[in-house]
Design an enzyme around this catalytic site. Structure first.
Site, PDB file in Angstrom:
ATOM      1  N   THR A   1      -6.133  -2.639   4.277  1.00 20.21           N
ATOM      2  CA  THR A   1      -5.474  -1.381   4.685  1.00 20.21           C
ATOM      3  C   THR A   1      -6.056  -0.929   6.012  1.00 20.21           C
ATOM      4  OG1 THR A   1      -5.015  -0.677   2.436  1.00 20.21           O
ATOM      5  CG2 THR A   1      -5.366   1.089   4.033  1.00 20.21           C
TER       6      THR A   1
ATOM      7  N   THR B   1      -9.878   3.978   2.463  1.00 19.48           N
ATOM      8  CA  THR B   1      -9.442   2.654   2.016  1.00 19.48           C
ATOM      9  C   THR B   1     -10.182   2.293   0.751  1.00 19.48           C
ATOM     10  OG1 THR B   1      -9.420   0.297   2.478  1.00 19.48           O
ATOM     11  CG2 THR B   1     -11.097   1.582   3.633  1.00 19.48           C
ATOM     12  N   GLY B   2      -9.452   1.699  -0.173  1.00 25.60           N
ATOM     13  CA  GLY B   2     -10.068   1.307  -1.439  1.00 25.60           C
ATOM     14  C   GLY B   2      -9.085   1.488  -2.576  1.00 25.60           C
TER      15      GLY B   2
ATOM     16  N   GLY C   1      -6.795   3.151  -4.526  1.00 25.83           N
ATOM     17  CA  GLY C   1      -6.075   4.384  -4.221  1.00 25.83           C
ATOM     18  C   GLY C   1      -6.065   5.394  -5.350  1.00 25.83           C
TER      19      GLY C   1
HETATM   20  N1  ASP Z   1      -5.992   2.512  -0.649  1.00 24.79           N
HETATM   21  C1  ASP Z   1      -4.948   1.539  -0.632  1.00 24.79           C
HETATM   22  C2  ASP Z   1      -4.082   1.728  -1.844  1.00 24.79           C
HETATM   23  O1  ASP Z   1      -4.611   1.978  -2.901  1.00 24.79           O
HETATM   24  C3  ASP Z   1      -5.427   0.128  -0.634  1.00 24.79           C
HETATM   25  C4  ASP Z   1      -6.664  -0.159   0.147  1.00 24.79           C
HETATM   26  O2  ASP Z   1      -7.115   0.660   0.933  1.00 24.79           O
HETATM   27  O3  ASP Z   1      -7.194  -1.234   0.002  1.00 24.79           O
HETATM   28  O4  ASP Z   1      -2.894   1.590  -1.732  1.00 24.79           O
END
Ligand code: ASP
Length: 332
Positions: A201, A251-252, A254
């Site tokens: 992301t 990011t992570g 969600g």
């Molecule tokens: N946060 C994003 C989601 O959950 C994915 C990510 O940042 O890796 O869609």
């Protein structure tokens, strides 16, 4: 009738001049003309022992994106324009989970989410679950500027994209062999584990020379996500937020960012508790979120750029008008 009692709140006009104001602390103040930028390319990184050339490709891509942002801020461009431009660059790069190279959902298709926010006006726009829009961040900006709404999703967002004449691509265009492989792995492992942050992301936050903060985030979401799932990135206050104090992009996983309204909570701690950006962001990422949930990049009105994560690494890069220019993945 009695006249209402007026409460006058005084903001001391210098950085750190926090007095008890019954609620709000003043935002930090940057020296005139200062700017700052922080970008991320996802908290789900390659392994530390991945081929050096693969890791270097990410470092190079982060450096290219940071250079674009730095040069534009240094010449006086608006934070909002810079955030959109940097995220568009990431959306074109198949290394990242945004635009070309977006993660696959459980059906092998792509549903893209993005948001953008102007902290100087609180204007914001977002799209969720778009399938044919080449640059979701720019459609999010059009939602902000051309509608009276904040978030458009699915078919309505696609119809709006048609009305706006933005560039479209077939859904398969977003697929890369690497993303397809990741989906196959996740589907095979599904009995053993839920889809995790595997991602790439992208996000950009910036303070411009006029003192305006902005944030933008774009993603394909989690690999193997359920059809129709929307993550935190397009939800203002969760994965993306900017106001007069700070701009934050997350990011992570969600769902965790949604539960804890991560981005807004960081800015709120600054406003209501008088915390510094680093203290607020560290508290939320290291103590409110759980290990491996991910991280954030953020800048504040004082010109500080900051990144913090609780995963193994996070593709990130930071620069400011004092000459800072850093790209990092695993280094703390
Ligand atoms: N946060 C994003 C989601 O959950 C994915 C990510 O940042 O890796 O869609």
């Amino acid at each position: 009738m009695r006249a209402p009692i007026c409460l006058v709140v005084l903001w001391l006009p210098f950085a750190g001049g926090c007095v008890s104001t019954g609620g709000s602390h003043p935002p930090p103040l940057a020296p005139p003309g200062a700017w700052a930028i922080a970008i991320h390319g996802g908290a789900g990184t390659l392994e530390r022992d991945a081929p050096a050339a693969d890791l270097q490709a990410y470092r190079d891509a982060m450096e290219r994106a940071l250079t674009v942002g730095r040069d534009r801020l240094a010449r006086g461009d608006a934070a909002l324009d810079v955030c959109e431009a940097v995220v568009r660059q990431f959306e074109a790069d198949p290394l990242f989970n945004a635009g070309k190279g977006a993660a696959c959902n459980e059906n092998g298709g792509h549903e893209l989410d993005a948001a953008i926010m102007d902290g100087s006006t609180m204007a914001c726009g977002a799209v969720a679950g778009v399938k044919t829009v080449k640059n979701p961040v720019s459609l999010a900006r059009l939602v902000m500027q051309r509608t009276r709404h904040v978030l458009l999703m699915g078919d309505g967002a696609e119809q709006f994209a048609t009305a706006m004449g933005v560039e479209r691509v077939p859904n398969e265009w977003f697929t890369t062999p690497a993303r397809r492989r990741m989906l196959d792995e996740v589907l095979q492992e599904r009995e053993r584990k839920v889809p995790g942050a595997d991602s790439g992301t992208v996000g950009c936050v910036a303070l411009d020379r006029q003192g305006r903060l902005a944030a933008a985030t774009s993603t394909g979401g989690l690999t193997g996500k359920q059809f129709g799932r929307v993550g935190d990135s397009p939800i203002v206050g969760a994965g993306t937020y900017a106001n007069g104090y700070a701009a934050v992009s997350g990011t992570g996983t969600g769902e965790q960012f949604l539960r804890h309204t991560v981005a807004r909570t960081i800015a709120a701690r600054m406003e209501f508790a008088g915390e510094s950006l680093a203290t607020a962001a560290t508290a939320v990422v290291m103590h409110t979120l759980a290990r491996d949930d991910g991280g954030v990049v953020a800048v504040d009105a004082g010109g500080n750029a900051f990144a913090v994560y609780n995963s193994d690494g996070m593709y990130r890069a930071l620069a400011d008008s004092r000459g800072r220019f850093e790209v990092a993945i695993f280094e703390r």
